[in-house]
Design an enzyme around this catalytic site. Sequence first.
Site, PDB file in Angstrom:
ATOM      1  N   HIS A 179     -26.540   4.304   7.990  1.00  0.00           N
ATOM      2  CA  HIS A 179     -25.199   4.635   7.516  1.00  0.00           C
ATOM      3  C   HIS A 179     -24.978   3.956   6.177  1.00  0.00           C
ATOM      4  O   HIS A 179     -25.224   2.753   6.034  1.00  0.00           O
ATOM      5  CB  HIS A 179     -24.156   4.210   8.549  1.00  0.00           C
ATOM      6  CG  HIS A 179     -24.263   4.985   9.821  1.00  0.00           C
ATOM      7  ND1 HIS A 179     -25.053   4.567  10.876  1.00  0.00           N
ATOM      8  CD2 HIS A 179     -23.734   6.180  10.197  1.00  0.00           C
ATOM      9  CE1 HIS A 179     -24.993   5.462  11.844  1.00  0.00           C
ATOM     10  NE2 HIS A 179     -24.201   6.450  11.465  1.00  0.00           N
ATOM     11  N   ARG A 190     -28.011   9.842  26.022  1.00  0.00           N
ATOM     12  CA  ARG A 190     -27.057  10.941  26.165  1.00  0.00           C
ATOM     13  C   ARG A 190     -27.281  11.644  27.496  1.00  0.00           C
ATOM     14  O   ARG A 190     -28.420  11.895  27.889  1.00  0.00           O
ATOM     15  CB  ARG A 190     -27.191  11.938  24.999  1.00  0.00           C
ATOM     16  CG  ARG A 190     -26.840  11.313  23.651  1.00  0.00           C
ATOM     17  CD  ARG A 190     -26.947  12.274  22.499  1.00  0.00           C
ATOM     18  NE  ARG A 190     -26.690  11.589  21.234  1.00  0.00           N
ATOM     19  CZ  ARG A 190     -26.799  12.150  20.034  1.00  0.00           C
ATOM     20  NH1 ARG A 190     -27.166  13.431  19.935  1.00  0.00           N
ATOM     21  NH2 ARG A 190     -26.542  11.456  18.939  1.00  0.00           N
ATOM     22  N   LYS A 204     -21.680  18.438   6.612  1.00  0.00           N
ATOM     23  CA  LYS A 204     -23.026  17.872   6.643  1.00  0.00           C
ATOM     24  C   LYS A 204     -24.047  18.834   6.069  1.00  0.00           C
ATOM     25  O   LYS A 204     -23.826  20.039   5.987  1.00  0.00           O
ATOM     26  CB  LYS A 204     -23.412  17.516   8.078  1.00  0.00           C
ATOM     27  CG  LYS A 204     -23.433  18.705   9.037  1.00  0.00           C
ATOM     28  CD  LYS A 204     -23.763  18.268  10.456  1.00  0.00           C
ATOM     29  CE  LYS A 204     -23.699  19.432  11.442  1.00  0.00           C
ATOM     30  NZ  LYS A 204     -24.037  19.025  12.816  1.00  0.00           N
ATOM     31  N   CYS A 219     -23.258   4.887  14.987  1.00  0.00           N
ATOM     32  CA  CYS A 219     -22.307   4.704  13.888  1.00  0.00           C
ATOM     33  C   CYS A 219     -21.188   3.695  14.157  1.00  0.00           C
ATOM     34  O   CYS A 219     -20.897   2.865  13.285  1.00  0.00           O
ATOM     35  CB  CYS A 219     -21.753   6.052  13.432  1.00  0.00           C
ATOM     36  SG  CYS A 219     -21.586   7.305  14.690  1.00  0.00           S
ATOM     37  N   HIS A 260     -23.487   9.327   7.238  1.00  0.00           N
ATOM     38  CA  HIS A 260     -24.416   9.262   8.374  1.00  0.00           C
ATOM     39  C   HIS A 260     -25.686  10.005   7.948  1.00  0.00           C
ATOM     40  O   HIS A 260     -25.601  11.151   7.510  1.00  0.00           O
ATOM     41  CB  HIS A 260     -23.844   9.964   9.597  1.00  0.00           C
ATOM     42  CG  HIS A 260     -22.470   9.537   9.996  1.00  0.00           C
ATOM     43  ND1 HIS A 260     -22.203   8.927  11.205  1.00  0.00           N
ATOM     44  CD2 HIS A 260     -21.268   9.651   9.366  1.00  0.00           C
ATOM     45  CE1 HIS A 260     -20.904   8.681  11.305  1.00  0.00           C
ATOM     46  NE2 HIS A 260     -20.315   9.120  10.210  1.00  0.00           N
ATOM     47  N   GLN A 289     -33.331   7.009  17.107  1.00  0.00           N
ATOM     48  CA  GLN A 289     -33.148   7.709  15.836  1.00  0.00           C
ATOM     49  C   GLN A 289     -33.543   6.800  14.680  1.00  0.00           C
ATOM     50  O   GLN A 289     -33.330   5.586  14.735  1.00  0.00           O
ATOM     51  CB  GLN A 289     -31.686   8.116  15.656  1.00  0.00           C
ATOM     52  CG  GLN A 289     -31.207   9.193  16.604  1.00  0.00           C
ATOM     53  CD  GLN A 289     -29.743   9.524  16.368  1.00  0.00           C
ATOM     54  OE1 GLN A 289     -28.906   8.639  16.337  1.00  0.00           O
ATOM     55  NE2 GLN A 289     -29.445  10.796  16.195  1.00  0.00           N
ATOM     56  N   ASP A 322     -32.007   6.011  12.149  1.00  0.00           N
ATOM     57  CA  ASP A 322     -30.611   6.184  11.768  1.00  0.00           C
ATOM     58  C   ASP A 322     -30.237   5.223  10.643  1.00  0.00           C
ATOM     59  O   ASP A 322     -30.764   4.106  10.569  1.00  0.00           O
ATOM     60  CB  ASP A 322     -29.741   5.910  12.996  1.00  0.00           C
ATOM     61  CG  ASP A 322     -28.418   6.631  12.965  1.00  0.00           C
ATOM     62  OD1 ASP A 322     -28.202   7.402  12.021  1.00  0.00           O
ATOM     63  OD2 ASP A 322     -27.615   6.420  13.880  1.00  0.00           O
TER      64      ASP A 322
END
Length: 659
Positions: A396, A374, A478, A345, A526, A392, A394
């Site tokens: 945004h 991570r 979320k 992000c 997100h 991911q 992912d």
Amino acid sequence: MPAFVLPDGKVLEFEQPVSGRAIAERIGPGLAKKAIAIKVGDEIRDLERVITDHAKISIITATNDNPDALMVLRHSCAHVLAEALCALFPKTRLAYGPAIDDGFFYDMAIFDDAGEPRTLTDADFAAIELKMRAIVKDNQPFTRCDYSPEVGLERTANDKYKLNNAERALAKGAQTLSFYSTGGHNGAFEDLCAGPHVPSTGWLGAFKVMSVAGAYWHGDQTSDRLTRVYGTCFADEKGLKAHLNRLEEAKKRDHRKLGKEMDLFHVDEENPGQVFWHPKGWSIYRALEDYIRAKIRVRGYVEVRTPSIMPKSLWERSGHWAKYRDNMFTTSSEEREFALKPMNCPGHIEIFKQGLKSYRELPLRLAEFGACTRNELSGALHGIMRVRGFVQDDAHIFCTEAQIPGEVAEFCRLLKEVYADFGFGDDKIIVKFSTRPQTRVGSDETWDRAEAGLANACRQAGLAYTIAPGEGAFYGPKLEFTLVDALARHWQCGTIQVDYQMPCAERLDATFVGEDGQKHHPVMLHRAILGSLERFVGILIEHFAGKFPLWLSPEQIRVLPITDDHLAYAQQITKQLVAAGLRCTVDEKPEKLGAKIRDARNARASYFAVVGGQEVTDGTVALQTQAGVKVGTLTIDALIAKLNAEISAMTLPAAETPA
């Protein structure tokens, strides 16, 4: 005069406060005999507890299809497990024993008669279960006693773990401390516990001790090391047997086992949490990535790429350094600190900030198959399901506040469409609405707006959900989407989060020029559909038992020559099939056809094409499915057309749910 509203809307009135058991008896004697607890609003209570105020209530009976019932049964069985272990090892000190999704566990420090630490093994399970069954057979009542904080603390003064539990309960606002005993108020066994419990131990016949593991007090590796005993419990033997069968099936489907058998990937012990993808596994991975890329391209997403390493200063401004530092791998260069990105992000905001943005450009949907790292604890790593390095799907979405409902609703439609292609229809998707956590950033006003916008979007999407109080991200509420697989296991995959905080002036200061000519901060959504691609591949391996839909299959067809005389023809048609875009191999081993068929099935090849003298003469193949069903004799063109049609239709394999 308390009044209670039943699930069917009927109202029961009583002249004075009344117990859950009395309410059940008013509804009907038959129900009272089956009742194990009562739900008062959102709280589950023992039947004997008195209810003083008006409330919506429902009587909980012992069934395997009610999560509330299973929670009460399992929590009670944890108490019986603790009682049994304290009887077998009287110097045992109990720590913590909750119900969990598939059963329960109890953490404890176990000592032998000499006071030395005692290690439990599988060999101890028979004795533990025998003692538990004796307690169940005695049908001992669960009796609750509430004490003042002073008395409760005094009762736990000689037990460091229970004393700490009591102190934490009081710190959270508990007015009293509750203890449960089996065998009456002065029974042989008592435990500090918030409850609830079944009326008596006799309800707990269908249980099993499952495993033993190490644990740390409060999960702190610097604290006391404890023994964790896992068990499970169901309403009846049928439910327990079905669960044990599912566990056996899960072992057969374990993605680590199938990944090795199918030559998909490996994880090196010297490089924990990092996946080495083999050609077949990578073909699945790329097929998933290409599929998602095609889905989002037509919905207005633009794909970007952000650096894997970014400076500490950026993570500090985004808020991740304070909240997520322990999970980040860090490095330094030229007297500056950097971190491998654990999420994408902040990088996407940096892209958004390049150049002046107008409200006319919103919503702006930035997508990335972002490689994240991570620092997960080594003990938490699990195959490709829980890793340190992952990607991911992912994205945004930068939008105005007014655009939140429409964008979230459109995402929910996309997500459900994607899940359906993998066989997860609406009945296999569970949606959770996670609201503001206790530790968070931003004002209550922005949280109010964020939660209201998300709720409005759910209404627009016709989305049913349950509330998860306090489980939102530190920057916003979320939605979480959980899939139910072929073994009825739950996997949280997709999410969409509403974030007013990260783009604000106090953090990364992203702005656009509004219709009024002034600068405004966008709202940042997100979102991910599959989540970690590594984890989603693992889920699919286990869900399909390695027998993927043809479009995902790493080996769509294997050509099997009957003898070496037919090998040249087999190699020729393999080249044709590969040229047509199919994932095809040829078995060149000098083995008998039966052995080749077994190998193809074990490798989960979706189809295999047998070729012998007649097929060479006719320019055909004899096609069979992975399960051995004979499709028939086809020309090469007809074979290519058939497979491509199945791939285009994204046909799902027949379900293999265990009996």
